[in-house]
Design a protein around this motif. Structure first.
Motif, PDB file in Angstrom:
ATOM      1  N   LYS A  62       0.836  -1.218   0.000  1.00 23.15           N
ATOM      2  CA  LYS A  62       0.000   0.000   0.000  1.00 23.15           C
ATOM      3  C   LYS A  62       0.859   1.251   0.000  1.00 23.15           C
ATOM      4  O   LYS A  62       0.554   2.245  -0.683  1.00 23.15           O
ATOM      5  CB  LYS A  62      -0.920  -0.013   1.215  1.00 23.15           C
ATOM      6  CG  LYS A  62      -2.061  -1.017   1.121  1.00 23.15           C
ATOM      7  CD  LYS A  62      -2.970  -0.931   2.339  1.00 23.15           C
ATOM      8  CE  LYS A  62      -4.106  -1.928   2.256  1.00 23.15           C
ATOM      9  NZ  LYS A  62      -4.988  -1.859   3.453  1.00 23.15           N
ATOM     10  N   ALA A  63       1.955   1.225   0.778  1.00 24.51           N
ATOM     11  CA  ALA A  63       2.847   2.380   0.814  1.00 24.51           C
ATOM     12  C   ALA A  63       3.513   2.591  -0.538  1.00 24.51           C
ATOM     13  O   ALA A  63       3.664   3.740  -1.015  1.00 24.51           O
ATOM     14  CB  ALA A  63       3.895   2.199   1.907  1.00 24.51           C
ATOM     15  N   LEU A  64       3.915   1.499  -1.184  1.00 27.23           N
ATOM     16  CA  LEU A  64       4.522   1.631  -2.518  1.00 27.23           C
ATOM     17  C   LEU A  64       3.521   2.173  -3.540  1.00 27.23           C
ATOM     18  O   LEU A  64       3.872   2.970  -4.421  1.00 27.23           O
ATOM     19  CB  LEU A  64       5.035   0.258  -2.974  1.00 27.23           C
ATOM     20  CG  LEU A  64       6.406  -0.174  -2.456  1.00 27.23           C
ATOM     21  CD1 LEU A  64       6.721  -1.594  -2.894  1.00 27.23           C
ATOM     22  CD2 LEU A  64       7.492   0.775  -2.973  1.00 27.23           C
ATOM     23  N   ALA A  65       2.259   1.737  -3.415  1.00 30.00           N
ATOM     24  CA  ALA A  65       1.243   2.210  -4.366  1.00 30.00           C
ATOM     25  C   ALA A  65       1.052   3.721  -4.281  1.00 30.00           C
ATOM     26  O   ALA A  65       0.681   4.366  -5.277  1.00 30.00           O
ATOM     27  CB  ALA A  65      -0.080   1.485  -4.095  1.00 30.00           C
ATOM     28  N   LEU A  66       1.316   4.331  -3.131  1.00 32.89           N
ATOM     29  CA  LEU A  66       1.147   5.774  -2.976  1.00 32.89           C
ATOM     30  C   LEU A  66       2.269   6.576  -3.636  1.00 32.89           C
ATOM     31  O   LEU A  66       2.070   7.753  -3.982  1.00 32.89           O
ATOM     32  CB  LEU A  66       1.083   6.132  -1.481  1.00 32.89           C
ATOM     33  CG  LEU A  66      -0.132   5.619  -0.701  1.00 32.89           C
ATOM     34  CD1 LEU A  66       0.002   5.969   0.770  1.00 32.89           C
ATOM     35  CD2 LEU A  66      -1.426   6.216  -1.266  1.00 32.89           C
ATOM     36  N   VAL A  67       3.466   5.950  -3.799  1.00 34.39           N
ATOM     37  CA  VAL A  67       4.616   6.749  -4.252  1.00 34.39           C
ATOM     38  C   VAL A  67       5.228   6.266  -5.555  1.00 34.39           C
ATOM     39  O   VAL A  67       5.928   7.039  -6.230  1.00 34.39           O
ATOM     40  CB  VAL A  67       5.715   6.755  -3.169  1.00 34.39           C
ATOM     41  CG1 VAL A  67       5.206   7.404  -1.888  1.00 34.39           C
ATOM     42  CG2 VAL A  67       6.221   5.347  -2.877  1.00 34.39           C
TER      43      VAL A  67
ATOM     44  N   ILE B 248      10.425   7.587  -0.071  1.00 34.00           N
ATOM     45  CA  ILE B 248      10.713   8.913  -0.631  1.00 34.00           C
ATOM     46  C   ILE B 248      12.167   9.297  -0.384  1.00 34.00           C
ATOM     47  O   ILE B 248      12.850   9.825  -1.277  1.00 34.00           O
ATOM     48  CB  ILE B 248       9.756   9.953  -0.042  1.00 34.00           C
ATOM     49  CG1 ILE B 248       8.313   9.694  -0.543  1.00 34.00           C
ATOM     50  CG2 ILE B 248      10.187  11.362  -0.403  1.00 34.00           C
ATOM     51  CD1 ILE B 248       7.278  10.606   0.052  1.00 34.00           C
ATOM     52  N   ASN B 249      12.666   9.015   0.831  1.00 35.00           N
ATOM     53  CA  ASN B 249      14.074   9.311   1.116  1.00 35.00           C
ATOM     54  C   ASN B 249      14.996   8.528   0.188  1.00 35.00           C
ATOM     55  O   ASN B 249      16.011   9.051  -0.305  1.00 35.00           O
ATOM     56  CB  ASN B 249      14.405   8.962   2.562  1.00 35.00           C
ATOM     57  CG  ASN B 249      13.823   9.949   3.552  1.00 35.00           C
ATOM     58  OD1 ASN B 249      13.437  11.068   3.178  1.00 35.00           O
ATOM     59  ND2 ASN B 249      13.735   9.561   4.814  1.00 35.00           N
TER      60      ASN B 249
ATOM     61  N   VAL C 236      -0.595  -4.398  14.577  1.00 31.63           N
ATOM     62  CA  VAL C 236       0.058  -3.087  14.375  1.00 31.63           C
ATOM     63  C   VAL C 236      -0.981  -2.071  13.929  1.00 31.63           C
ATOM     64  O   VAL C 236      -2.133  -2.411  13.617  1.00 31.63           O
ATOM     65  CB  VAL C 236       1.184  -3.187  13.320  1.00 31.63           C
ATOM     66  CG1 VAL C 236       2.301  -4.107  13.804  1.00 31.63           C
ATOM     67  CG2 VAL C 236       0.623  -3.680  11.985  1.00 31.63           C
ATOM     68  N   ASP C 237      -0.529  -0.813  13.882  1.00 27.93           N
ATOM     69  CA  ASP C 237      -1.340   0.262  13.291  1.00 27.93           C
ATOM     70  C   ASP C 237      -0.900   0.401  11.838  1.00 27.93           C
ATOM     71  O   ASP C 237       0.171   0.949  11.554  1.00 27.93           O
ATOM     72  CB  ASP C 237      -1.113   1.565  14.051  1.00 27.93           C
ATOM     73  CG  ASP C 237      -2.048   2.686  13.582  1.00 27.93           C
ATOM     74  OD1 ASP C 237      -2.458   2.645  12.405  1.00 27.93           O
ATOM     75  OD2 ASP C 237      -2.338   3.578  14.383  1.00 27.93           O
ATOM     76  N   PRO C 238      -1.646  -0.103  10.877  1.00 22.11           N
ATOM     77  CA  PRO C 238      -1.192  -0.098   9.477  1.00 22.11           C
ATOM     78  C   PRO C 238      -0.998   1.317   8.927  1.00 22.11           C
ATOM     79  O   PRO C 238      -0.110   1.542   8.097  1.00 22.11           O
ATOM     80  CB  PRO C 238      -2.296  -0.854   8.740  1.00 22.11           C
ATOM     81  CG  PRO C 238      -3.499  -0.775   9.633  1.00 22.11           C
ATOM     82  CD  PRO C 238      -2.983  -0.722  11.026  1.00 22.11           C
ATOM     83  N   ASN C 239      -1.808   2.306   9.380  1.00 25.18           N
ATOM     84  CA  ASN C 239      -1.661   3.672   8.858  1.00 25.18           C
ATOM     85  C   ASN C 239      -0.321   4.279   9.292  1.00 25.18           C
ATOM     86  O   ASN C 239       0.367   4.932   8.491  1.00 25.18           O
ATOM     87  CB  ASN C 239      -2.824   4.542   9.353  1.00 25.18           C
ATOM     88  CG  ASN C 239      -4.158   4.104   8.771  1.00 25.18           C
ATOM     89  OD1 ASN C 239      -4.217   3.650   7.622  1.00 25.18           O
ATOM     90  ND2 ASN C 239      -5.222   4.210   9.550  1.00 25.18           N
ATOM     91  N   GLN C 240       0.039   4.076  10.566  1.00 28.84           N
ATOM     92  CA  GLN C 240       1.315   4.626  11.037  1.00 28.84           C
ATOM     93  C   GLN C 240       2.496   3.945  10.342  1.00 28.84           C
ATOM     94  O   GLN C 240       3.458   4.618   9.927  1.00 28.84           O
ATOM     95  CB  GLN C 240       1.435   4.474  12.551  1.00 28.84           C
ATOM     96  CG  GLN C 240       0.504   5.398  13.337  1.00 28.84           C
ATOM     97  CD  GLN C 240       0.797   5.376  14.831  1.00 28.84           C
ATOM     98  OE1 GLN C 240       1.635   4.614  15.294  1.00 28.84           O
ATOM     99  NE2 GLN C 240       0.061   6.196  15.579  1.00 28.84           N
ATOM    100  N   LEU C 241       2.432   2.610  10.213  1.00 27.47           N
ATOM    101  CA  LEU C 241       3.535   1.929   9.527  1.00 27.47           C
ATOM    102  C   LEU C 241       3.584   2.299   8.053  1.00 27.47           C
ATOM    103  O   LEU C 241       4.670   2.395   7.463  1.00 27.47           O
ATOM    104  CB  LEU C 241       3.380   0.410   9.680  1.00 27.47           C
ATOM    105  CG  LEU C 241       3.634  -0.150  11.077  1.00 27.47           C
ATOM    106  CD1 LEU C 241       3.509  -1.666  11.080  1.00 27.47           C
ATOM    107  CD2 LEU C 241       5.026   0.235  11.583  1.00 27.47           C
ATOM    108  N   GLU C 242       2.419   2.549   7.469  1.00 27.11           N
ATOM    109  CA  GLU C 242       2.397   2.999   6.065  1.00 27.11           C
ATOM    110  C   GLU C 242       3.112   4.343   5.937  1.00 27.11           C
ATOM    111  O   GLU C 242       3.859   4.587   4.974  1.00 27.11           O
ATOM    112  CB  GLU C 242       0.946   3.090   5.607  1.00 27.11           C
ATOM    113  CG  GLU C 242       0.777   3.323   4.116  1.00 27.11           C
ATOM    114  CD  GLU C 242      -0.679   3.319   3.722  1.00 27.11           C
ATOM    115  OE1 GLU C 242      -1.091   4.211   2.970  1.00 27.11           O
ATOM    116  OE2 GLU C 242      -1.395   2.400   4.198  1.00 27.11           O
ATOM    117  N   GLN C 243       2.907   5.222   6.931  1.00 28.08           N
ATOM    118  CA  GLN C 243       3.595   6.519   6.932  1.00 28.08           C
ATOM    119  C   GLN C 243       5.119   6.325   7.025  1.00 28.08           C
ATOM    120  O   GLN C 243       5.888   7.017   6.350  1.00 28.08           O
ATOM    121  CB  GLN C 243       3.093   7.358   8.108  1.00 28.08           C
ATOM    122  CG  GLN C 243       3.769   8.708   8.252  1.00 28.08           C
ATOM    123  CD  GLN C 243       3.296   9.454   9.495  1.00 28.08           C
ATOM    124  OE1 GLN C 243       2.335   9.034  10.138  1.00 28.08           O
ATOM    125  NE2 GLN C 243       3.958  10.541   9.807  1.00 28.08           N
TER     126      GLN C 243
END
Length: 521
Positions: free
Chosen positions: A383-388, A426-427, A412-419
């Motif tokens: 999901k994180a990769l799909a955003l960037v 990005i880095n 876990v909290d998926p939203n926090q880990l996604e962040q």
């Protein structure tokens, strides 16, 4: 060597003494028994000879043919081994003897031929056993003789004969005394004794040698091997082995000693291995302590700084909102000079940037409580990769996904880990401005799930590698607030995990995120 010899000498001395005493007693008992048997046999032979003489002269006695009687007795007395044969009456008068010198002599009641019947008190015995009638004595020349007396009873055939003058009431007519030499028989006893002593000595020597050899073979040699094994152990030779193949108690003792040596060798090798790795373990533990101290200090700084920047951000946010609102409204005035409008737009743009910084400060200072539920970490990464991955930054970047498909679900909290993952991606993309590869690996180890994000970018210099998680520290000249990694560090820490970084300048950077399979906050 002294101890070993003394053990053998003492053992053999005791065994030799026991054998010697046993053999000596055995010889004495057997020689004495042989002597008694010889004397008893000689006594029976002498008694048998006396009986033979009486029976062979019975007719001469009935006919009172004394000449023939005495001649027959003399013929018998001339045989080898017979000292003398004599006849004497109940009064002790020697009526005949092969020794002419004692004819007519009178024997006392205590004489050797009379004392067996004439006891000290009471009348003389009318009957005596063969053993009582026999006696041994030594003459003047030291020769041993056996004498046996044989009573001649007044039988009916004697006192009814026409020739005899003995009245019927007489019980005893006379005494026959036969004396035999015991020299040859006692010589045989001496020969037997000497032979037995020699045989006993030979047996004693053979037994002693056999015991010596067997003791040395089965006791002393194994004990020496055990002592040698102990000596080598005392010198530190743990490769020593007690070479004893016996299946007895000493063999079991040797096996136990070898087993003990093997355990000692294993223990020493283990101690040596621990000693060899002790420095590495100390260094590793020191590094872990240093990292824990750095993490603790960083957490304390983040907490203190979070409270500070939250207050500052609230104070700055209101003026920034006014500036942004009035600059936007002023820039929309139609009759405004173009140059002024451009300046107002610049003010609006920079104000918006300041507002973004303030929002970041507020997010940094706000303690966010994870909203946990069970999910697969591979899905959170995707999901994180799909955003960037469709942004221009990732245009020349190749992404490799190496996921472990059997990862357990984590709470876990998926939203926090996604962040966190978005910030990492990005880095990485910003570090690969000319393109490169982004590799994402997931796997599990023991009680953890690990996510590794590696780029092939410019890398981070070693002198600033330890500061990248500090708030407001950034390696980007005109971009970022330096809060992304700090916020990510806090999120992972709130999940009970940790972030580790490894980077080589000019080759790339790898971030490894470790999350526990079960974590209770």
């Amino acid at each position: 060597m002294k101890i070993r010899l003394s053990l053998l000498v003492r053992f053999m001395a005791v065994i030799g003494a026991v054998l010697l005493v046993t053999m000596l007693v055995f010889v004495i008992v057997n020689v004495r028994l042989q002597r008694e048997i010889t004397l008893e046999n000689s006594l029976h032979d002498a008694d048998y000879l006396s009986e033979a003489i009486l029976r062979s002269t019975y007719y001469q006695m009935l006919t009172d043919d004394r000449e023939m009687l005495y001649k027959m007795i003399e013929e018998v007395g001339a045989m080898d081994g017979i000292r003398r044969i004599r006849l004497f009456n109940k009064d002790g008068v020697v009526t005949f003897s092969t020794d002419k010198a004692e004819l007519g002599t009178v024997l006392g009641l205590s004489a050797e031929g009379c004392s067996f019947c004439h006891v000290e008190t009471g009348p003389p015995l009318s009957f005596a056993t063969t053993a009582a009638r026999g006696r041994t004595f030594v003459d003047d020349r030291g020769e041993t003789f056996l004498g046996v007396t044989k009573p001649i009873y007044n039988e009916p055939s004697c006192y009814t004969g026409s020739c005899h003058y003995h009245p019927p009431d007489r019980e005893l007519n006379g005494i026959l005394d036969v004396q035999l030499s015991l020299q040859s028989r006692l010589h045989q006893v001496d020969v037997f004794r000497n032979y037995f002593i020699v045989l006993t000595c030979v047996l004693l020597v053979l037994l002693f040698l056999a015991l010596l050899l067997l003791t040395k073979r089965f006791i002393i040699t194994p004990v020496q091997a055990l002592l040698e094994h102990q000596r080598r152990l005392s010198l530190g030779d743990l490769d020593a082995q007690a070479q004893i193949s016996a299946s007895d108690e000493l063999g079991e003792l040797a096996q136990g000693a070898n087993e003990m040596t093997r355990h000692l060798r294993q223990s020493q090798e283990e101690i040596r291995r621990w000693a060899a790795t002790l420095e590495n373990k100390v260094e590793q533990r020191t590094r872990q302590i240093r990292e824990m101290q750095g993490s603790l200090a960083r957490s304390e700084r983040l907490a203190a700084l979070g409270k500070l920047v939250a207050g500052i951000a609230h104070e700055i946010n209101n003026p920034l909102t006014g500036i942004l609102m009035f600059s936007s409204m002023a820039a929309e005035t139609p009759e405004l000079d173009p140059q002024v409008r451009e300046d107002l737009q610049t003010i609006t743009r920079e104000t918006q940037r300041c507002a973004g910084i303030v929002r970041g400060l507020l997010d940094f200072g706000r303690e966010s409580i994870p909203q946990k539920n069970f999910c697969n970490i591979n899905g959170v990464v995707d999901k994180a990769l799909a955003l960037v991955e469709h942004q221009a930054l990732f245009q020349d970047i190749v992404i490799y996904r190496n996921y472990c498909e059997e990862l357990p679900e984590l709470e876990v909290d998926p939203n926090q880990l996604e962040q966190v993952f978005v910030n990492m991606f990005i880095n990485a993309a910003q570090a690969m401005s000319q393109g490169g590869t982004l590799t994402i690996d997931t796997w599990e180890e023991a009680d953890e799930v690990l996510i590794r994000i590696c780029d092939s970018g410019s890398g981070i210099p070693q002198d600033i590698l330890e500061r990248i998680f500090d708030p407001f520290f950034t390696t980007k000249e005109d971009q970022g607030t330096g809060l992304g990694l700090s916020v990510s560090y806090g999120i992972v820490e709130n999940h009970g995990g940790r972030i580790e970084v490894r980077s080589t300048e000019g080759e790339g950077t790898c971030f490894t995120i470790s999350l526990p399979k079960e974590y209770q906050s």
